[in-house]
Design an enzyme around this catalytic site. Structure first.
Site: not given
Ligand code: NAD
Length: 520
Positions: A251, A229-231, A234, A285
């Site tokens: 990831e 998913g998104s940073t 994360g 991504c």
């Protein structure tokens, strides 16, 4: 392509069903196509407890027994490919071909890959030690399942990056609680149905539908978290997992650069840029998010990209080959894409194609090409996650590498040149987890190659040996078969022990090997 302003409904924006359920919308039509429960932490804990109870028997089944389920599931996916593709198309708005390639083909392939390679990657490893203390001992590295793996996934690939990451965990002998995106949960529910129909015992893989809070509850309850998913999310997950020292594999987002040198096959480079910038609506991504082209071929390359982009068809996906670029799956993404383009134009960029929302009634954004871009613009530094290709002119290869590396992300990257030796040399200088020469993204299909990000693109990898070992704890075994009653180093210490250590250390470590000696 004419422009129709599409205002997402309030329901589509927050996904609320208003009754403890989440409404799932078809982004290509705006219609509600289903509902799923919004599970709370007690429900998540219950699922994890059931998965934990099912894990020992699943482990005992062995690789052979688990592989049987994986191959049955592969067949089930092929038998049900139309239903799967339709479910993915409906909840993402992506084209039939995007759904077929990534969410059906790739995942069916992964089932066989892990069933076959899992036992090899996780086989006991016998090692020999250099240490004089363990001469004659049997030394083994062993991989054993961690227990219950929580897989938390995004909306852009609702099967590949959700169920796809459950496959190696299941093959390793873990059980899984899968938390799909609240935007695209129906595909995961379908995969659970398929696994049960394929002979998976009850509770081995369970789906926890819900929003971020459901995912956070899973982070607290599971033994390991595989997150895509998104940073931003994360980082939250890693911070939360630190409280319980729960291992995580992350990831995350990307801003993948493509470098085009003056000697490149421009036709191939332009086709690849357009495909991997626009397919799946740019919601990949590792999409090509920015392009750097050497000055002598800049205009020709831009023209080729513009011509190809103008031919792309966009709209509600129907039968095979009906459209090229699908919908914007996640409502807030429309505003983000527009913001990046507005920011770029305000700072001097030129929109050559697209640049606006596409025809409704669904949510679309026109495939867009920009030039005169630079690193003061968000579109060159922040993840856009839309069908956009900003193309920047560079002096030479060194400037291209410097700019490509000027990013907090580092997921995929590519260099185009006919001189493959030079291409490889440049690829090795790119600070990205993955780098291709004269190709983009397709390295992902080589499941033997680890795939993961550096910097803010993530931690850990999927694919390759590490892509399944991460779902295991390592146990090191030492077995002594023939040992003396008392080893020389054991208590009580004697003068002879000291003299022995002295002699051995001088003998073993008292000189620098000849080729490392300092020349004096
Ligand atoms: P997101 O981070 O918003 O959500 C991902 C998942 O996390 C969802 O299931 C969501 O419900 C859940 N979640 C949200 N908050 C949470 C929390 N606090 N704790 C636990 N779970 C939580 O991401 P998204 O918008 O669904 O996906 C798009 C992003 O995913 C993009 O940045 C894209 O680059 C990235 N992505 C990365 C890869 C990769 O392999 N690196 C692959 C696909 C997508």
């Amino acid at each position: 392509m004419s422009t129709v302003e599409h205002q997402p409904t309030e329901q589509a924006q927050n996904g609320a069903g208003g009754d403890g359920r989440i409404a799932v919308e078809n982004p290509a039509t705006g219609e509600t196509i289903g509902h799923v429960p919004d599970m709370d932490s007690a429900q998540v804990s219950e699922l994890v407890a059931r998965a934990r109870a099912a894990q020992p028997a699943w482990d005992t089944l062995g690789f052979e027994g688990r592989a049987r389920v994986m191959y049955e599931m592969r067949k089930w996916m092929v038998d049900n490919r139309e239903r799967i593709a339709r479910t993915v198309m409906e909840e993402t708005g992506k084209t039939r071909e995007d759904a077929q390639l990534a969410d059906v083909f790739t995942v069916a392939d992964a089932l066989g890959f892990w069933a076959k390679k899992g036992p090899k990657y996780l086989a006991d490893e016998r090692v020999r030690s250099h240490s004089p203390f363990v001469i004659g001992r049997k030394l083994v590295i062993r991989y054993r399942p961690l227990g219950v793996v929580g897989v938390i996934g995004p909306w852009n690939y609702p099967i590949a990056n959700c169920f796809g990451d459950a496959i190696p965990a299941l093959v390793a002998g873990d059980t899984v609680v899968l938390k799909p995106s609240e935007v695209t949960p129906l595909s995961s529910v379908l995969m659970e149905e398929g696994m049960l129909a394929s002979g998976m015992p009850a509770d081995v893989m369970l789906v926890a539908t819900g929003r971020g809070a459901t995912g956070a509850a899973l982070v607290d309850a599971a033994d390991m978290i595989m997150f895509t998913g998104s940073t931003g999310t994360g980082k939250k997950i890693m911070a939360q997992a630190a409280e319980t020292l729960t291992p995580v594999s992350l990831e995350l987002g990307g801003k993948d650069p493509m470098v085009v040198l003056r000697d490149a096959d421009l036709e191939r480079a332009a086709n690849t840029a357009v495909h991997w910038g626009m397919s799946n609506g740019g919601q990949i991504c590792q999409a090509v998010e920015r392009v750097y082209v050497e000055e002598p071929v800049y205009d020709e390359f831009v023209q080729k990209v513009v011509d190809k982009t103008k031919t792309l068809r966009q709209g509600k996906p129907e039968g095979p080959g009906s459209v090229d670029v699908g919908a914007v799956t996640f409502a807030p993404q429309l505003e983000l894409i527009e913001r990046h383009i507005r920011d770029a134009v305000d700072k001097g960029a030129e929109v050559l194609v697209g640049g606006k929302q596409g025809d409704g009634p669904g949510r679309f954004f026109q495939p867009t090409v920009l030039r005169n871009v630079d690193h003061t613009m968000q579109i060159m530094t922040e993840e856009t996650f839309g069908p956009t290709l900003p193309i920047m002119k560079v002096r030479d290869a060194d400037e291209a590498v410097t700019l490509a590396n000027d990013s907090r992300y580092g997921l995929n990257s590519s260099v185009f040149t006919r001189d493959t030796a030079k291409g490889e040399e440049l690829a090795r200088r790119l600070t990205a987890g993955n780098a291709c020469v004269n190709d983009c993204v397709i390295n992902y299909a080589a499941t033997e190659l680890p795939f993961g990000g550096t910097g803010e693109s993530g931690l850990g990898v999927r694919h390759g040996p590490q892509g399944i070992r991460k779902y295991c704890g390592v146990q090191s075994l030492l077995v002594t078969r023939f040992g003396p009653k008392r080893e020389a180093y054991m208590l009580p210490y004697k003068g002879s022990t000291s003299r022995l250590l002295d002699r051995v250390s001088a003998l073993m470590y008292g000189r620098v090997p000849r080729r490392f000696r300092r020349s004096s």
